[in-house]
Design a protein around this motif. Structure first.
Motif, mmCIF file in Angstrom:
data_model
loop_
_atom_site.group_PDB
_atom_site.id
_atom_site.type_symbol
_atom_site.label_atom_id
_atom_site.label_comp_id
_atom_site.label_asym_id
_atom_site.label_seq_id
_atom_site.Cartn_x
_atom_site.Cartn_y
_atom_site.Cartn_z
ATOM 1 N N LEU A 161 0.783 -1.354 0.193
ATOM 2 C CA LEU A 161 0.144 0.099 0.029
ATOM 3 C C LEU A 161 0.800 1.325 0.096
ATOM 4 O O LEU A 161 0.647 2.250 -0.549
ATOM 5 N N TYR A 162 2.037 1.368 0.621
ATOM 6 C CA TYR A 162 2.816 2.184 0.764
ATOM 7 C C TYR A 162 3.329 2.609 -0.690
ATOM 8 O O TYR A 162 3.555 3.683 -1.077
ATOM 9 N N LYS A 163 3.930 1.503 -1.251
ATOM 10 C CA LYS A 163 4.265 1.750 -2.786
ATOM 11 C C LYS A 163 3.404 2.088 -3.720
ATOM 12 O O LYS A 163 3.651 2.830 -4.645
ATOM 13 N N PHE A 164 2.385 1.417 -3.542
ATOM 14 C CA PHE A 164 1.495 1.615 -4.815
ATOM 15 C C PHE A 164 -0.023 2.145 -4.378
ATOM 16 O O PHE A 164 -1.091 1.930 -5.239
ATOM 17 N N GLY A 165 -0.180 2.495 -3.051
ATOM 18 C CA GLY A 165 -1.428 3.143 -2.670
ATOM 19 C C GLY A 165 -1.914 4.093 -3.416
ATOM 20 O O GLY A 165 -3.388 4.175 -3.518
ATOM 21 N N ASP A 166 -1.117 4.985 -3.984
ATOM 22 C CA ASP A 166 -1.853 6.224 -4.626
ATOM 23 C C ASP A 166 -2.432 5.796 -5.974
ATOM 24 O O ASP A 166 -3.355 6.457 -6.656
ATOM 25 N N THR A 167 -2.075 4.527 -6.547
ATOM 26 C CA THR A 167 -2.903 4.057 -7.773
ATOM 27 C C THR A 167 -3.734 2.926 -7.475
ATOM 28 O O THR A 167 -4.666 2.827 -8.004
ATOM 29 N N LEU A 168 -3.347 2.089 -6.381
ATOM 30 C CA LEU A 168 -4.281 0.989 -6.226
ATOM 31 C C LEU A 168 -5.309 1.203 -5.385
ATOM 32 O O LEU A 168 -6.423 0.735 -5.911
ATOM 33 N N PHE B 227 -8.095 2.689 -8.095
ATOM 34 C CA PHE B 227 -8.366 1.510 -8.750
ATOM 35 C C PHE B 227 -9.399 0.676 -8.282
ATOM 36 O O PHE B 227 -10.396 0.080 -8.932
ATOM 37 N N LEU B 228 -9.234 0.367 -6.818
ATOM 38 C CA LEU B 228 -10.052 -0.709 -6.112
ATOM 39 C C LEU B 228 -11.376 -0.224 -6.120
ATOM 40 O O LEU B 228 -12.404 -0.593 -6.292
ATOM 41 N N TRP B 229 -11.547 1.199 -5.862
ATOM 42 C CA TRP B 229 -12.638 1.948 -5.670
ATOM 43 C C TRP B 229 -13.385 2.010 -7.251
ATOM 44 O O TRP B 229 -14.611 2.068 -7.310
#
Length: 146
Positions: A37-44, A47-49
């Motif tokens: 989440l720290y590495k990819f949270g801004d895009t993940l 995307f999940l939403w």
């Protein structure tokens, strides 16, 4: 050809064993999830939403078509029925979740209060309550002059 099958089997075994280890080792799974989440949270997370929103839209569309064909309502009426039903369900779920969260917070505060009272003793408790009362009175007095 045998090497390709061996490589695929080797990857499958590694993935299965790693997955089994992660699900058995909960702290490692939590740390790995936090790093991910720290590495990819801004895009993940968006995307999940977006995926969740698309799933809700598909369910709404199916419900609208069902209402139109089974009950013979107009598309606009079906939209209203689905909207108000969804809003009611959402309100009910939020109500139950907020009530459970309230009970959990209340229980945690009560446990913390009991723990603090056991460690502090009655004299320290009385002094802390007096200090809190005096600070709150001071704060209310300051608000009179603002």
């Amino acid at each position: 050809m045998q090497k390709a099958y061996a490589l695929a089997h080797w990857f499958r075994v590694i993935i299965i064993n790693t997955g089994r280890w992660l699900f058995e080792n909960k702290p490692a799974m939590a740390i790995l999830s936090l790093i991910f989440l720290y590495k990819f949270g801004d895009t993940l997370l968006p995307f999940l939403w977006h995926i969740l929103h698309l799933a809700i839209e598909v369910v709404e569309m199916l419900a609208e078509h069902f209402l139109e064909h089974v009950f013979g309502v107009t598309p606009r009426q079906a939209e209203f029925i689905v909207f108000w039903t969804g809003l009611t369900l959402l309100g009910t779920v939020v109500w139950h979740l907020s009530y459970k969260a309230y009970l959990a917070i209340l229980q945690a505060c009560e446990a913390a209060w009991q723990n603090w009272c056991e460690k502090a003793g009655p004299a320290k408790l009385l002094a802390t309550l007096k200090l809190t009362l005096l600070l709150s009175i001071l704060g209310k007095t300051m608000l009179l002059f603002v």
